[in-house]
Design an enzyme around this catalytic site. Structure first.
Site, PDB file in Angstrom:
ATOM      1  CG  HIS A   1      62.553 -45.271 -14.729  1.00  0.00           C
ATOM      2  ND1 HIS A   1      62.098 -44.310 -13.843  1.00  0.00           N
ATOM      3  CD2 HIS A   1      62.399 -44.732 -15.977  1.00  0.00           C
ATOM      4  CE1 HIS A   1      61.676 -43.258 -14.522  1.00  0.00           C
ATOM      5  NE2 HIS A   1      61.852 -43.476 -15.811  1.00  0.00           N
TER       6      HIS A   1
ATOM      7  CE1 TYR B   1      57.020 -43.148 -22.061  1.00  0.00           C
ATOM      8  CE2 TYR B   1      57.499 -41.243 -23.427  1.00  0.00           C
ATOM      9  CZ  TYR B   1      57.926 -42.276 -22.627  1.00  0.00           C
ATOM     10  OH  TYR B   1      59.272 -42.438 -22.397  1.00  0.00           O
TER      11      TYR B   1
ATOM     12  CD  GLN C   1      61.129 -36.222 -13.701  1.00  0.00           C
ATOM     13  OE1 GLN C   1      61.243 -35.995 -12.494  1.00  0.00           O
ATOM     14  NE2 GLN C   1      62.130 -36.043 -14.534  1.00  0.00           N
TER      15      GLN C   1
ATOM     16  CG  HIS D   1      57.486 -44.012 -17.506  1.00  0.00           C
ATOM     17  ND1 HIS D   1      57.465 -43.440 -18.763  1.00  0.00           N
ATOM     18  CD2 HIS D   1      58.613 -43.569 -16.918  1.00  0.00           C
ATOM     19  CE1 HIS D   1      58.554 -42.713 -18.917  1.00  0.00           C
ATOM     20  NE2 HIS D   1      59.270 -42.759 -17.820  1.00  0.00           N
TER      21      HIS D   1
ATOM     22  CD  GLU E   1      57.921 -40.356 -15.408  1.00  0.00           C
ATOM     23  OE1 GLU E   1      58.780 -41.002 -14.784  1.00  0.00           O
ATOM     24  OE2 GLU E   1      58.206 -39.636 -16.373  1.00  0.00           O
TER      25      GLU E   1
HETATM   26  C1  GLA Z   1      61.753 -40.719 -17.281  1.00  0.00           C
HETATM   27  C2  GLA Z   1      62.988 -39.922 -17.224  1.00  0.00           C
HETATM   28  C3  GLA Z   1      63.374 -39.469 -18.577  1.00  0.00           C
HETATM   29  C4  GLA Z   1      63.510 -40.638 -19.521  1.00  0.00           C
HETATM   30  C5  GLA Z   1      62.254 -41.448 -19.504  1.00  0.00           C
HETATM   31  C6  GLA Z   1      62.407 -42.711 -20.306  1.00  0.00           C
HETATM   32  O1  GLA Z   1      60.668 -39.955 -17.468  1.00  0.00           O
HETATM   33  O2  GLA Z   1      62.877 -38.827 -16.352  1.00  0.00           O
HETATM   34  O3  GLA Z   1      64.592 -38.790 -18.518  1.00  0.00           O
HETATM   35  O4  GLA Z   1      64.585 -41.440 -19.123  1.00  0.00           O
HETATM   36  O5  GLA Z   1      61.897 -41.794 -18.195  1.00  0.00           O
HETATM   37  O6  GLA Z   1      62.947 -42.483 -21.559  1.00  0.00           O
END
Ligand code: GLA
Length: 362
Positions: A120, A191, A298, A189, A326
């Site tokens: 990232h 959640y 992702q 990103h 993602e």
């Molecule tokens: C992304 C990565 C994960 C993890 C998260 C943050 O999604 O692919 O492996 O690092 O970010 O924790």
């Protein structure tokens, strides 16, 4: 009776700006609240993060479906054990092997911050920067100038991320330019927990991903061996499947990541908006449909969330507290020439769109 046709009222969006706590340098962070009849979204200028997404369930009950904190201090306190809750990650979202890549014979080094790789954008990526926020009629624009050499990346990158509400959807439009050839991969990103922030694991939610292939990983979670078919594996989500149904299968790929943390290669053309994934929460009836112009997504099942942090609702975030989808170019593309290119050259403009649409299922 009027002779004029009646037009269905378009849900008006209000945008308000308020303080969101103090940044380490004493300045006040901002939060922009975007609200219409269907949804309410909070965006902070620290990391251009999505803080809240309030949507209705099948009974009309409003709940927040995004993980995060009540004020900016929560995000700052995470330090190095970052969750990246809601952030725009960059300059290169996801991983670059060894943090190294070469452009025109020149090698660049991003400081490694994840098992020897850059994740990232390195230790102080875009998630960790204070963006310039601006209120717009139906949304908020977050802008950033990342200097030549920022975290080792070449070129001054100017990035605008536009968040707008359109009915029951949150649209995210990215626009970037550079003054030197560089690599760019920016994504959001957030959640999600469609049953509600703090309501426990997302394992009962039903996932569908429109992909025939994914990119298997090594122990550093970097793709190796190119694209592989999902057919016959726990990575096949073409038929809607409960997230937890296969997550503990004796599968090498799931073991490496402690769950799902992989890139799926989306069907359809890159550059064209297409449905990438659809998630349904059977309990509340909430449905999230994600569309994107990006070639990959992702799907991360929150495997590294470990109870260290307490969120908005006062509950500790444990493993699988939320999932991320993602939308992106593939991980490590700068070192894998067979993947779609992430190069951005002077004179070019990067355009990318992702839409989070919310609805309910009876
Ligand atoms: C992304 C990565 C994960 C993890 C998260 C943050 O999604 O692919 O492996 O690092 O970010 O924790």
């Amino acid at each position: 009776m009027t002779t004029l046709g009646t037009h269905a009222a378009v849900a008006a969006t209000t945008v308000t700006k308020a303080g969101f706590g103090k940044l380490p340098d004493g300045t006040t962070a901002e939060i922009y609240t975007l609200k219409n009849a269907d949804i309410e979204v909070g965006i902070t200028n620290y990391g251009a993060r999505v803080v809240t997404i309030k949507t209705k369930d099948r009974d009309g009950k409003v709940g927040d479906v995004a993980l995060g904190y009540n004020s900016v201090e929560g995000y700052v306190v995470e330090g190095t054990a970052k969750t990246y809750f809601g952030a725009i990650v960059g300059r290169y979202g996801n991983r670059i092997r060894g943090g190294k890549f070469t452009i025109d014979g020149h090698e660049y080094q991003i400081p490694p911050n994840n098992n020897g790789n850059a994740l990232h954008g390195g230790p102080h990526g875009f998630d960790d920067l204070v963006w310039t926020g601006k209120e717009l009629p139906n949304g908020a624009e977050m802008s950033l100038v990342s200097k030549d050499g920022d975290m080792g990346f070449p070129g001054t990158l100017t990035l605008h991320v536009l968040y707008t509400l359109v009915g029951d959807s949150l649209h995210i439009n990215y626009k970037a330019t550079t003054d030197k050839t560089t690599v760019v991969n920016v994504t959001n990103h957030t959640y999600f927990n469609l049953a509600g922030d703090g309501s426990g694991p997302i394992l009962p939610e039903v996932m569908q991903i429109n992909a025939d292939q994914y990119t298997p990983i090594d122990a550093g979670l970097i793709p190796v061996g190119g694209a592989q078919p999902v057919k016959g594996t726990p990575f096949d989500f073409n038929t809607p499947t409960v997230i937890g149904a296969r997550i503990n299968d004796a599968n090498e790929q799931l073991k490496l990541a402690g769950g799902y943390d992989h890139n799926w290669i989306l069907r359809g053309k890159a550059g064209e908006l297409k449905v990438a994934a659809k998630v349904v929460d059977p309990k509340t009836g909430r449905v999230l449909t994600i569309s994107t112009t990006e070639p990959g997504v992702q799907f991360y099942s929150g495997n590294f969330v470990d109870g260290s942090y307490t969120g908005k609702t006062g509950t500790k975030y444990e493993k699988y507290a939320g999932f991320c989808l993602e939308t992106q170019h593939y991980p490590d593309s700068p070192n894998q020439p067979e993947f779609p290119s992430t190069l951005l050259k002077p004179g070019e403009t990067l355009h990318s769109t992702t839409v989070f649409a919310f609805s309910v299922q009876k």
